[in-house]
Scaffold this motif. Structure first.
Motif, PDB file in Angstrom:
ATOM      1  N   GLU A 131      56.001  -7.748 -13.962  1.00 31.55           N
ATOM      2  CA  GLU A 131      54.635  -8.263 -14.029  1.00 31.55           C
ATOM      3  C   GLU A 131      54.387  -9.230 -12.873  1.00 31.55           C
ATOM      4  O   GLU A 131      55.266 -10.010 -12.498  1.00 31.55           O
ATOM      5  CB  GLU A 131      54.405  -8.981 -15.363  1.00 31.55           C
TER       6      GLU A 131
ATOM      7  N   LYS B 282      48.841  -8.275 -13.556  1.00 29.20           N
ATOM      8  CA  LYS B 282      48.324  -8.379 -14.923  1.00 29.20           C
ATOM      9  C   LYS B 282      46.843  -8.747 -14.942  1.00 29.20           C
ATOM     10  O   LYS B 282      46.262  -9.155 -13.928  1.00 29.20           O
ATOM     11  CB  LYS B 282      49.131  -9.404 -15.711  1.00 29.20           C
ATOM     12  N   LYS B 283      46.229  -8.606 -16.083  1.00 32.23           N
ATOM     13  CA  LYS B 283      44.844  -9.018 -16.275  1.00 32.23           C
ATOM     14  C   LYS B 283      44.721 -10.502 -15.961  1.00 32.23           C
ATOM     15  O   LYS B 283      45.528 -11.312 -16.411  1.00 32.23           O
ATOM     16  CB  LYS B 283      44.425  -8.746 -17.721  1.00 32.23           C
ATOM     17  N   GLY B 284      43.715 -10.844 -15.174  1.00 29.01           N
ATOM     18  CA  GLY B 284      43.566 -12.223 -14.720  1.00 29.01           C
ATOM     19  C   GLY B 284      44.336 -12.513 -13.449  1.00 29.01           C
ATOM     20  O   GLY B 284      44.348 -13.644 -12.973  1.00 29.01           O
TER      21      GLY B 284
ATOM     22  N   GLU C  61      36.536  -4.532 -13.627  1.00 27.46           N
ATOM     23  CA  GLU C  61      36.735  -4.148 -15.030  1.00 27.46           C
ATOM     24  C   GLU C  61      38.140  -4.457 -15.522  1.00 27.46           C
ATOM     25  O   GLU C  61      38.388  -4.504 -16.730  1.00 27.46           O
ATOM     26  CB  GLU C  61      36.432  -2.660 -15.214  1.00 27.46           C
ATOM     27  N   HIS C  62      39.062  -4.673 -14.601  1.00 23.45           N
ATOM     28  CA  HIS C  62      40.435  -5.004 -14.974  1.00 23.45           C
ATOM     29  C   HIS C  62      40.701  -6.511 -14.903  1.00 23.45           C
ATOM     30  O   HIS C  62      41.841  -6.949 -15.110  1.00 23.45           O
ATOM     31  CB  HIS C  62      41.410  -4.272 -14.059  1.00 23.45           C
ATOM     32  N   ASP C  63      39.657  -7.283 -14.576  1.00 25.55           N
ATOM     33  CA  ASP C  63      39.773  -8.743 -14.474  1.00 25.55           C
ATOM     34  C   ASP C  63      40.844  -9.153 -13.464  1.00 25.55           C
ATOM     35  O   ASP C  63      41.657 -10.041 -13.709  1.00 25.55           O
ATOM     36  CB  ASP C  63      40.062  -9.360 -15.848  1.00 25.55           C
ATOM     37  N   ILE C  64      40.855  -8.470 -12.314  1.00 28.68           N
ATOM     38  CA  ILE C  64      41.764  -8.804 -11.221  1.00 28.68           C
ATOM     39  C   ILE C  64      40.917  -9.161 -10.005  1.00 28.68           C
ATOM     40  O   ILE C  64      40.051  -8.387  -9.583  1.00 28.68           O
ATOM     41  CB  ILE C  64      42.701  -7.628 -10.885  1.00 28.68           C
TER      42      ILE C  64
END
Length: 251
Positions: free
Chosen positions: A70, A118-120, A161-164
């Motif tokens: 991750e 990862k998300k964020g 949409e993936h919060d990246i």
């Protein structure tokens, strides 16, 4: 604040090494990536993990990614700079090599490492202020970095949409092994440590776009909106002067 997993390509020299130092000093889990075994060995004891691979070899990237679970921050920093010195006898092999190293390699890096973000999380592209204005002899380098710019800006839209988040970085002249080879004036040059400090702040603020030093990049942005004849003669004159000095030094 939780410890972050930060992967840096091109971590053995220049901006990449300076970023490695700063993130390591902050206590982050730094995954240092590079292709030079000797230099990587020097970082191994201080890294959370090291990944030895050539960015132009997708199979090596795929193998290295298997051990990464991750990522919070993926910093795509590795690259090369070479110039087209005889434009009438255009070096197609040089052009292809630079495009492959600086741009095409991003495809494999994103294929194998982006799923780990990862998300964020955040992806950082280290491009160049050379994309603001065209420069002599920079056909290969400039084209590769302009492609990176478009890739980063487009990817930012699709990763919403993936919060990246995606951060695009346009450094000016930075003292590195690459710029040490330049034979022309490099105004407002920064050290690698200064560049890394600016990047660290911008990445922490999750800025979409970083450019520095602003006294250089803002001048370039101003020139870019002016009629071309106002800046082309100045740029080409400086380039001719650099070539003249180089020839004189060799006599």
């Amino acid at each position: 604040m939780a410890i972050q997993n930060v992967l840096i390509t091109g971590a053995t020299s220049g901006i990449g090494l300076a970023l490695f130092e700063k993130y390591t000093n902050q206590g982050e889990n730094v995954i240092a990536c590079g292709r030079n075994p000797g230099k990587m060995a020097l970082l191994e004891s201080r890294s959370y993990k090291t990944c030895l691979f050539d960015i132009t070899e997708p199979a090596q990237i795929a193998a290295a990614a298997q051990d990464i679970k991750e990522l919070d921050i993926l910093i795509l920093n590795a690259g090369d700079c070479r110039y087209v010195d005889d434009v009438k006898n255009f070096d197609g092999e040089l052009f292809s090599n630079i495009i492959n190293t600086n741009l095409s390699s991003l495809g494999a890096l994103l294929q194998y490492f982006l799923p780990k973000v990862k998300k964020g999380g955040q992806v950082v592209f280290v491009s160049s202020s050379a994309t603001i204005l065209p420069f002599p002899r920079s056909e290969a380098y400039g084209a590769s970095k302009a492609g990176m710019d478009y890739l980063a800006n487009s990817l930012r839209l699709d990763l919403l949409e993936h919060d990246i988040d995606v951060t695009l970085v346009h450094p000016g002249f930075v003292s590195t092994p690459l710029t040490d080879k330049n034979d022309f004036a490099m105004p407002f040059m920064l050290t690698s440590e200064q560049a890394a400090s600016r990047m660290l702040i911008g990445i922490e603020k999750r800025k979409k776009y970083l450019h520095f030093p602003k006294r250089l990049t803002l001048i370039m942005k101003l020139f870019s909106v002016l009629p071309s004849f106002l800046w082309q003669s100045l740029i080409t004159k400086n380039d001719r002067s650099s070539k003249s000095h180089t020839r004189e030094d060799q006599v």
